[in-house]
Scaffold this motif. Sequence first.
Motif, PDB file in Angstrom:
ATOM      1  N   SER A  43     -82.518  65.174 -40.360  1.00 14.88           N
ATOM      2  CA  SER A  43     -83.367  65.345 -41.349  1.00 14.88           C
ATOM      3  C   SER A  43     -84.880  65.529 -40.383  1.00 14.88           C
ATOM      4  O   SER A  43     -84.911  64.774 -39.358  1.00 14.88           O
ATOM      5  CB  SER A  43     -83.529  64.208 -42.312  1.00 14.88           C
ATOM      6  OG  SER A  43     -84.664  64.301 -42.936  1.00 14.88           O
TER       7      SER A  43
ATOM      8  N   HIS B 170     -78.289  61.922 -41.754  1.00 14.52           N
ATOM      9  CA  HIS B 170     -79.444  62.263 -42.203  1.00 14.52           C
ATOM     10  C   HIS B 170     -80.578  61.579 -41.178  1.00 14.52           C
ATOM     11  O   HIS B 170     -81.547  62.369 -41.002  1.00 14.52           O
ATOM     12  CB  HIS B 170     -79.625  61.121 -43.613  1.00 14.52           C
ATOM     13  CG  HIS B 170     -81.036  61.446 -44.234  1.00 14.52           C
ATOM     14  ND1 HIS B 170     -82.050  60.857 -44.055  1.00 14.52           N
ATOM     15  CD2 HIS B 170     -81.128  62.440 -45.362  1.00 14.52           C
ATOM     16  CE1 HIS B 170     -83.227  61.637 -45.030  1.00 14.52           C
ATOM     17  NE2 HIS B 170     -82.441  62.324 -45.671  1.00 14.52           N
TER      18      HIS B 170
ATOM     19  N   ASP C  65     -81.049  67.600 -47.952  1.00 13.99           N
ATOM     20  CA  ASP C  65     -80.211  66.340 -48.255  1.00 13.99           C
ATOM     21  C   ASP C  65     -78.802  67.234 -48.503  1.00 13.99           C
ATOM     22  O   ASP C  65     -77.809  66.595 -48.188  1.00 13.99           O
ATOM     23  CB  ASP C  65     -81.046  65.935 -49.168  1.00 13.99           C
ATOM     24  CG  ASP C  65     -81.678  64.803 -48.894  1.00 13.99           C
ATOM     25  OD1 ASP C  65     -82.181  64.863 -47.741  1.00 13.99           O
ATOM     26  OD2 ASP C  65     -82.330  64.198 -49.839  1.00 13.99           O
TER      27      ASP C  65
ATOM     28  N   GLU D 256     -75.357  66.446 -46.595  1.00 12.99           N
ATOM     29  CA  GLU D 256     -74.377  65.959 -47.363  1.00 12.99           C
ATOM     30  C   GLU D 256     -73.092  66.656 -47.031  1.00 12.99           C
ATOM     31  O   GLU D 256     -72.007  66.244 -46.662  1.00 12.99           O
ATOM     32  CB  GLU D 256     -74.456  65.807 -48.884  1.00 12.99           C
ATOM     33  CG  GLU D 256     -73.233  65.217 -49.717  1.00 12.99           C
ATOM     34  CD  GLU D 256     -73.754  65.177 -51.071  1.00 12.99           C
ATOM     35  OE1 GLU D 256     -72.854  65.409 -51.978  1.00 12.99           O
ATOM     36  OE2 GLU D 256     -74.907  65.274 -51.465  1.00 12.99           O
TER      37      GLU D 256
END
Length: 180
Positions: free
Chosen positions: A131, A127, A136, A140
């Motif tokens: 990101s 992340h 998300d 994952e």
Amino acid sequence: MGQGVSYFTKDEQNEILEQTKLSPRYLQEVQKRYSQYDTSKSKDETSGVTIEQVLLIPEVNQHKLAPIFAEKYGGRSGILYPKEFVNFFAAFSSARTPSEKVELLFEILDVRKLGYLQGIEMYRYYHILLSPSLSDSQIENVAKKALNLTGGKIDLDKFKQIVQPWEVAEKMTIVLQLTD
């Protein structure tokens, strides 16, 4: 050590230089930076530098991994004192080898100190790095794939196989602008 602020005795300075591999000039510069952000009037009674202040330092504020390192060194108080401040910058120093940086990153990510990383730690790592480029759910999925390839637990050896040392070194290097 030259002129300027020193928060450490000569023996402490030598120990820090040996442990961190920093140059004396760089250590002095880090201490000088600390004194710019510390609001206390005495080096003997330092009030510390908050994590928020550390993350606003111009050379730091663009590094994605800096927040988790600042959290580690700031501890529960959220304050970095001189030694923690130096250790924070030592972690991001070019004096550290890529392999050392990978090991340090693993140690930081292993918040439960189990000797391996699982889902939440890998998710956090990806992340931070991916990101906002990925959603998300995509992050994952990346974390799940890494875990599936390694049997659900990622120890340091497996982590070294997953991450590229040059990439970690690139993302874990902060070059302080040295002053005269």
